[in-house]
Design a protein around this motif. Structure first.
Motif, PDB file in Angstrom:
ATOM      1  N   GLY A  53       0.877  -1.103  -0.140  1.00  0.00           N
ATOM      2  CA  GLY A  53       0.165  -0.197   0.074  1.00  0.00           C
ATOM      3  C   GLY A  53       0.596   1.390  -0.222  1.00  0.00           C
ATOM      4  O   GLY A  53       0.187   2.294  -0.139  1.00  0.00           O
ATOM      5  N   ARG A  54       2.451   1.209  -0.318  1.00  0.00           N
ATOM      6  CA  ARG A  54       3.317   2.793  -0.338  1.00  0.00           C
ATOM      7  C   ARG A  54       3.800   2.932  -1.366  1.00  0.00           C
ATOM      8  O   ARG A  54       4.234   3.629  -1.466  1.00  0.00           O
ATOM      9  N   PHE A  55       3.500   2.817  -2.524  1.00  0.00           N
ATOM     10  CA  PHE A  55       3.522   2.817  -3.706  1.00  0.00           C
ATOM     11  C   PHE A  55       2.503   4.682  -4.348  1.00  0.00           C
ATOM     12  O   PHE A  55       2.951   5.407  -4.852  1.00  0.00           O
ATOM     13  N   TYR A  56       1.133   3.949  -3.624  1.00  0.00           N
ATOM     14  CA  TYR A  56      -0.022   5.228  -3.942  1.00  0.00           C
ATOM     15  C   TYR A  56      -0.809   5.490  -3.328  1.00  0.00           C
ATOM     16  O   TYR A  56      -1.065   5.319  -2.362  1.00  0.00           O
ATOM     17  N   PRO A  57      -1.029   7.254  -3.114  1.00  0.00           N
ATOM     18  CA  PRO A  57      -1.997   7.683  -2.465  1.00  0.00           C
ATOM     19  C   PRO A  57      -3.070   6.375  -1.834  1.00  0.00           C
ATOM     20  O   PRO A  57      -3.639   6.285  -2.943  1.00  0.00           O
ATOM     21  N   PRO A  58      -3.234   6.954  -0.862  1.00  0.00           N
ATOM     22  CA  PRO A  58      -3.241   7.686   0.260  1.00  0.00           C
ATOM     23  C   PRO A  58      -2.305   6.843   1.270  1.00  0.00           C
ATOM     24  O   PRO A  58      -2.125   7.345   2.419  1.00  0.00           O
ATOM     25  N   TYR A  59      -0.697   5.856   0.688  1.00  0.00           N
ATOM     26  CA  TYR A  59       0.015   5.017   1.145  1.00  0.00           C
ATOM     27  C   TYR A  59      -0.669   4.684   2.676  1.00  0.00           C
ATOM     28  O   TYR A  59       0.071   5.280   3.707  1.00  0.00           O
ATOM     29  N   MET A  60      -1.531   3.735   2.555  1.00  0.00           N
ATOM     30  CA  MET A  60      -1.655   2.989   3.889  1.00  0.00           C
ATOM     31  C   MET A  60      -1.049   2.020   3.434  1.00  0.00           C
ATOM     32  O   MET A  60      -1.053   1.583   2.587  1.00  0.00           O
ATOM     33  N   PRO A  61      -1.560   1.211   4.837  1.00  0.00           N
ATOM     34  CA  PRO A  61      -0.957  -0.780   4.967  1.00  0.00           C
ATOM     35  C   PRO A  61      -2.391  -1.428   4.417  1.00  0.00           C
ATOM     36  O   PRO A  61      -2.781  -2.474   4.976  1.00  0.00           O
ATOM     37  N   VAL A  62      -2.764  -0.865   3.062  1.00  0.00           N
ATOM     38  CA  VAL A  62      -4.057  -1.556   2.619  1.00  0.00           C
ATOM     39  C   VAL A  62      -3.347  -1.769   0.968  1.00  0.00           C
ATOM     40  O   VAL A  62      -2.880  -1.093   0.425  1.00  0.00           O
ATOM     41  N   PRO A  63      -3.344  -3.138   0.512  1.00  0.00           N
ATOM     42  CA  PRO A  63      -2.539  -3.061  -1.441  1.00  0.00           C
ATOM     43  C   PRO A  63      -2.976  -2.556  -2.205  1.00  0.00           C
ATOM     44  O   PRO A  63      -4.305  -1.533  -1.811  1.00  0.00           O
ATOM     45  N   ASP A  64      -2.347  -2.066  -2.393  1.00  0.00           N
ATOM     46  CA  ASP A  64      -2.768  -0.580  -3.790  1.00  0.00           C
ATOM     47  C   ASP A  64      -3.074  -1.452  -5.390  1.00  0.00           C
ATOM     48  O   ASP A  64      -2.692  -2.368  -5.520  1.00  0.00           O
ATOM     49  N   VAL A  65      -4.238  -1.494  -5.508  1.00  0.00           N
ATOM     50  CA  VAL A  65      -5.199  -1.717  -6.279  1.00  0.00           C
ATOM     51  C   VAL A  65      -6.524  -1.496  -7.213  1.00  0.00           C
ATOM     52  O   VAL A  65      -6.786  -0.387  -6.615  1.00  0.00           O
ATOM     53  N   ASP A  66      -6.302  -0.853  -8.275  1.00  0.00           N
ATOM     54  CA  ASP A  66      -7.720  -0.603  -9.496  1.00  0.00           C
ATOM     55  C   ASP A  66      -8.367  -2.018  -9.589  1.00  0.00           C
ATOM     56  O   ASP A  66      -8.381  -2.755 -10.314  1.00  0.00           O
ATOM     57  N   TRP A  67      -9.342  -1.401  -8.985  1.00  0.00           N
ATOM     58  CA  TRP A  67     -10.925  -2.159  -9.362  1.00  0.00           C
ATOM     59  C   TRP A  67     -11.107  -2.328 -10.039  1.00  0.00           C
ATOM     60  O   TRP A  67     -11.662  -3.850 -10.497  1.00  0.00           O
ATOM     61  N   GLY A  68     -10.792  -1.553 -10.816  1.00  0.00           N
ATOM     62  CA  GLY A  68     -12.072  -1.924 -12.970  1.00  0.00           C
ATOM     63  C   GLY A  68     -10.869  -3.098 -12.923  1.00  0.00           C
ATOM     64  O   GLY A  68     -11.196  -3.154 -14.250  1.00  0.00           O
ATOM     65  N   GLN A  69      -9.916  -3.595 -12.539  1.00  0.00           N
ATOM     66  CA  GLN A  69      -8.718  -4.520 -13.478  1.00  0.00           C
ATOM     67  C   GLN A  69      -9.388  -5.587 -12.718  1.00  0.00           C
ATOM     68  O   GLN A  69      -8.749  -6.807 -13.525  1.00  0.00           O
ATOM     69  N   ILE A  70      -9.870  -5.715 -11.760  1.00  0.00           N
ATOM     70  CA  ILE A  70      -9.803  -7.202 -10.871  1.00  0.00           C
ATOM     71  C   ILE A  70     -10.801  -8.255 -12.327  1.00  0.00           C
ATOM     72  O   ILE A  70     -10.346  -8.961 -12.054  1.00  0.00           O
ATOM     73  N   ARG A  71     -11.463  -7.617 -12.732  1.00  0.00           N
ATOM     74  CA  ARG A  71     -12.757  -8.378 -13.438  1.00  0.00           C
ATOM     75  C   ARG A  71     -12.083  -8.986 -14.906  1.00  0.00           C
ATOM     76  O   ARG A  71     -12.357 -10.716 -14.236  1.00  0.00           O
ATOM     77  N   TYR A  72     -10.885  -8.771 -15.112  1.00  0.00           N
ATOM     78  CA  TYR A  72     -10.051  -9.628 -15.724  1.00  0.00           C
ATOM     79  C   TYR A  72      -9.241 -10.929 -15.301  1.00  0.00           C
ATOM     80  O   TYR A  72      -9.450 -12.128 -16.059  1.00  0.00           O
ATOM     81  N   ASN A  73      -8.870 -10.850 -13.739  1.00  0.00           N
ATOM     82  CA  ASN A  73      -9.051 -12.185 -13.384  1.00  0.00           C
ATOM     83  C   ASN A  73     -10.121 -12.743 -12.966  1.00  0.00           C
ATOM     84  O   ASN A  73      -9.717 -14.510 -13.089  1.00  0.00           O
ATOM     85  N   LEU A  74     -11.411 -12.940 -13.342  1.00  0.00           N
ATOM     86  CA  LEU A  74     -12.636 -13.713 -13.541  1.00  0.00           C
ATOM     87  C   LEU A  74     -13.092 -13.902 -14.920  1.00  0.00           C
ATOM     88  O   LEU A  74     -13.101 -15.243 -14.868  1.00  0.00           O
ATOM     89  N   THR A  75     -12.741 -13.147 -16.286  1.00  0.00           N
ATOM     90  CA  THR A  75     -13.362 -13.744 -17.708  1.00  0.00           C
ATOM     91  C   THR A  75     -11.974 -13.849 -17.856  1.00  0.00           C
ATOM     92  O   THR A  75     -12.284 -14.898 -19.211  1.00  0.00           O
ATOM     93  N   ASP A  76     -10.704 -14.018 -18.030  1.00  0.00           N
ATOM     94  CA  ASP A  76      -9.944 -14.622 -18.488  1.00  0.00           C
ATOM     95  C   ASP A  76      -8.794 -16.366 -18.291  1.00  0.00           C
ATOM     96  O   ASP A  76      -8.783 -16.095 -17.172  1.00  0.00           O
TER      97      ASP A  76
END
Length: 234
Positions: free
Chosen positions: A211-234
């Protein structure tokens, strides 16, 4: 019950707050142009996605070369700081997670569809889940770009892309299945990363586990939730 609902709502809000934006900003557009011009690929600036597959491949090679040329020093942008195109340009350095972001932003500015992949070795863990959860598991960040013939993987540290000698694009799924037993296009200058020839897993949309690459720099994984769908369809 209300406690459970509140916890769920709070969890969703937190994850949404930590969402990594993939929008190409006006600042990104300025620095995409600057990077391309300074690396002698300024001819790409006026064009959008090339109509022919051959033109798409030429553009992909050029964008990868531009990013690896402008950020030729292997030194990552520090944690808890912005790492967009302007930051990479000014640092003149980066690691896989910095360069892949730059490749994705420039290709997006040229009209391509891209997706970010966090790749983790499973050689030592024997399990995708263990690899994602085990600290210091060998990992890599790469990009997939959509061409007229399918998704194609782009390395962020080497001048290697998943294009066979017969002009077939190779994505991570195919690469994992074939164990890289391919004859690559002659324009591919570097050998493939050894990590991609060994057992690995990957997750689209995951930029970091810490979680320290992109704001708000919290100890939570940095994720683009819009791309998560690709893990379900491909």
């Amino acid at each position: 019950m209300w406690i459970i609902v509140a916890a769920l709502v709070g969890g969703v809000a937190l994850l949404s707050y930590n969402d990594v934006s993939t929008d190409v900003t006006s600042d990104d557009a300025i620095y995409a142009e600057r990077i391309l011009r300074e690396t002698e690929h300024g001819n790409l600036i006026a064009q959008k996605t090339p109509q022919s597959f051959a033109g798409q491949i030429e553009t992909i090679f050029a964008v990868q070369d531009a990013v690896l040329s402008i950020a030729d020093e292997n030194r990552g942008i520090p944690f808890d700081r912005p790492r967009e195109l302007s930051d990479l340009y000014q640092a003149r350095a980066g690691l896989c997670f910095d360069r892949s972001r730059a490749i994705e932003k420039i290709l997006s500015s040229l009209g391509f569809s891209v997706r970010h992949a966090f790749v983790a070795s499973t050689r030592g863990t024997g399990s995708p889940l263990r690899s994602f959860l085990t600290p210091k598991t060998q990992s890599h960040a790469v990009t997939e770009v959509k061409t007229d013939r399918g998704w194609l993987v782009i390395d962020s540290n080497r001048r290697w892309i998943g294009l066979t000698e017969g002009s077939k694009p190779v994505d991570l799924a195919a690469l994992r299945e074939t164990k890289a037993q391919q004859d690559w296009d002659p324009r591919v200058k570097d050998p493939m990363s050894p990590m991609l020839s060994e057992p690995f897993t990957y997750l689209f949309g995951l930029y970091s586990r810490h979680g320290r690459f992109y704001p708000p720099y919290m100890p939570v994984p940095d994720v683009d939730w819009g791309q998560i769908r690709y893990n379900l369809t491909d």
